[in-house]
Design a protein around this motif. Structure first.
Motif, PDB file in Angstrom:
ATOM      1  N   LEU A 183      14.149  14.918  36.338  1.00  0.00           N
ATOM      2  CA  LEU A 183      14.673  13.746  35.637  1.00  0.00           C
ATOM      3  C   LEU A 183      15.899  14.061  34.784  1.00  0.00           C
ATOM      4  O   LEU A 183      16.663  13.163  34.419  1.00  0.00           O
ATOM      5  CB  LEU A 183      13.577  13.122  34.773  1.00  0.00           C
ATOM      6  CG  LEU A 183      12.379  12.536  35.546  1.00  0.00           C
ATOM      7  CD1 LEU A 183      11.363  11.955  34.577  1.00  0.00           C
ATOM      8  CD2 LEU A 183      12.838  11.491  36.548  1.00  0.00           C
ATOM      9  N   ARG A 184      16.104  15.325  34.467  1.00  0.00           N
ATOM     10  CA  ARG A 184      17.275  15.705  33.684  1.00  0.00           C
ATOM     11  C   ARG A 184      18.581  15.590  34.479  1.00  0.00           C
ATOM     12  O   ARG A 184      19.670  15.720  33.915  1.00  0.00           O
ATOM     13  CB  ARG A 184      17.101  17.121  33.128  1.00  0.00           C
ATOM     14  CG  ARG A 184      16.069  17.215  32.029  1.00  0.00           C
ATOM     15  CD  ARG A 184      15.783  18.659  31.659  1.00  0.00           C
ATOM     16  NE  ARG A 184      15.051  19.353  32.708  1.00  0.00           N
ATOM     17  CZ  ARG A 184      14.674  20.634  32.640  1.00  0.00           C
ATOM     18  NH1 ARG A 184      14.974  21.354  31.565  1.00  0.00           N
ATOM     19  NH2 ARG A 184      14.002  21.194  33.627  1.00  0.00           N
ATOM     20  N   LEU A 185      18.471  15.294  35.763  1.00  0.00           N
ATOM     21  CA  LEU A 185      19.658  15.070  36.587  1.00  0.00           C
ATOM     22  C   LEU A 185      20.190  13.645  36.455  1.00  0.00           C
ATOM     23  O   LEU A 185      21.254  13.331  36.990  1.00  0.00           O
ATOM     24  CB  LEU A 185      19.329  15.330  38.062  1.00  0.00           C
ATOM     25  CG  LEU A 185      18.828  16.724  38.432  1.00  0.00           C
ATOM     26  CD1 LEU A 185      18.405  16.749  39.899  1.00  0.00           C
ATOM     27  CD2 LEU A 185      19.907  17.777  38.173  1.00  0.00           C
ATOM     28  N   ALA A 186      19.480  12.787  35.756  1.00  0.00           N
ATOM     29  CA  ALA A 186      19.774  11.352  35.783  1.00  0.00           C
ATOM     30  C   ALA A 186      21.202  11.024  35.361  1.00  0.00           C
ATOM     31  O   ALA A 186      21.878  10.217  36.020  1.00  0.00           O
ATOM     32  CB  ALA A 186      18.779  10.603  34.893  1.00  0.00           C
ATOM     33  N   GLU A 187      21.674  11.616  34.281  1.00  0.00           N
ATOM     34  CA  GLU A 187      23.022  11.279  33.820  1.00  0.00           C
ATOM     35  C   GLU A 187      24.077  11.704  34.839  1.00  0.00           C
ATOM     36  O   GLU A 187      25.037  10.965  35.091  1.00  0.00           O
ATOM     37  CB  GLU A 187      23.300  11.929  32.464  1.00  0.00           C
ATOM     38  CG  GLU A 187      24.634  11.502  31.876  1.00  0.00           C
ATOM     39  CD  GLU A 187      24.961  12.173  30.549  1.00  0.00           C
ATOM     40  OE1 GLU A 187      25.987  11.788  29.941  1.00  0.00           O
ATOM     41  OE2 GLU A 187      24.216  13.077  30.133  1.00  0.00           O
TER      42      GLU A 187
END
Length: 325
Positions: A265-269
């Motif tokens: 989820l840290r890839l979202a940006e």
């Protein structure tokens, strides 16, 4: 987000080096279709042209990382010709990424073992040198072609920095990782792992390196939260050695599929920065051309819709959105 039929047709109207990947990853073509297209790469278009540039001794442009006789311009000249992309390292990297099978280059491993030396300390080609990016590309080329590059794989274990990544400037004393060096290292390690099965130690090193980038959400400095560089969200193809959100996401997609895990989820940006680059017609535009001599142009000039960028961006978003649905 599968492209609309018009964009998909545009993507399919491309060199076999790209078309087979579009067929496999976006069009859902059966294996016999995309494999037949892939088999055309060595005899048509980009693949055939680059193969024709190979020297009799197995090299390209007479050099390992730089063309024979290459000299950097002096700072006083005010010119920045950029890194040449014609020598052996770059030519092998392109051919592998385009899907050329190793048997097409039969004999190249042996020829390079005899003829090709690194510009750094005249070291033998398949032994690698001190730059982690160069070693990563050599590791990937070696496992693809069947060279013994086990020493380079061990090199990455020996040179991983305490913060989890790598830095090509370690030899100058740097002890902090670089996102560019780390990404290029990760790509080489993943190719090696997919081809050989790797080892527990190498897989752990890869996951630590990925965590280094994930902690920064691929985009931001850990210390200040600022963008790593204003160009981190720029869209440019070929990726070459340069770090960008799309380049990094391309790796994380491949790694997640290999590991059988969902997108972090840290890839979202970073994903949304890529999505924001989509034009109303469903394409992505070339925003920058990395300077430097090439054998031939693989993609469009700045300002034009890029098939390669549209393919990579669509594939990343397709992977991300499918996991979220």
């Amino acid at each position: 987000m599968t492209p609309d039929p018009q964009v998909l047709d545009w993507l399919l109207d491309s060199d076999p080096a790209l078309r087979w990947q579009v067929e496999r990853d976006l069009a859902g073509a059966p294996p016999e279709v995309w494999q037949a297209t892939r088999a055309r790469v060595p005899t048509e278009g980009f693949g055939a042209e680059l193969l024709s540039k190979q020297d009799p001794d197995g090299q390209w442009a007479g050099g390992a990382f730089f063309p024979a006789g290459f000299e950097f311009s002096s700072p006083e000249s005010g010119e920045d010709p950029g890194q040449p992309w014609t020598a052996t390292t770059w030519s092998l990297k392109s051919l592998r990424e385009w899907g050329v099978e190793a048997d097409v280059l039969a004999g190249t491993v042996e020829k390079l073992a005899v003829s090709c030396r690194w510009e750094y300390d005249d070291l033998p080609f398949w032994g690698g040198e001190v730059d982690c990016c160069i070693n990563a590309w050599t590791l990937a080329s070696g496992v693809w072609l069947g060279a013994d590059v086990s020493g380079i794989a061990q090199w990455f274990l020996d040179h991983q920095l305490p913060d989890g990544g790598w830095n090509c400037e370690w030899v100058e004393g740097s002890t902090r990782s670089s996102v560019t060096s780390t990404l290029n290292s990760l790509e080489g390690l993943l190719v090696h792992e997919v081809a050989t099965g790797g080892s527990e130690e190498l897989r752990a090193a890869r996951l630590r390196g990925q965590e280094h980038l994930l902690e920064r959400r691929l985009l931001r400095r850990l210390s200040t939260g600022e963008l790593i560089t204003p160009r981190v969200t720029h869209l440019a193809y070929p990726f070459r050695s340069f770090y960008s959100a799309l380049h990094a996401l391309d790796h994380f997609r491949a790694a997640a599929l290999h590991d059988g895990v969902a997108p972090d989820l840290r890839l979202a940006e970073a994903v949304e920065s890529v999505r924001a680059g989509r034009e109303p017609d469903g394409t992505w535009v070339q925003q920058r051309r990395h300077p430097g001599d090439v054998w031939f142009e693989e993609d469009v000039p700045v300002g034009e819709p890029s098939r390669w960028l549209t393919f990579h961006a669509t594939r990343v978003l397709d992977w991300w959105d499918a996991a979220a649905s």
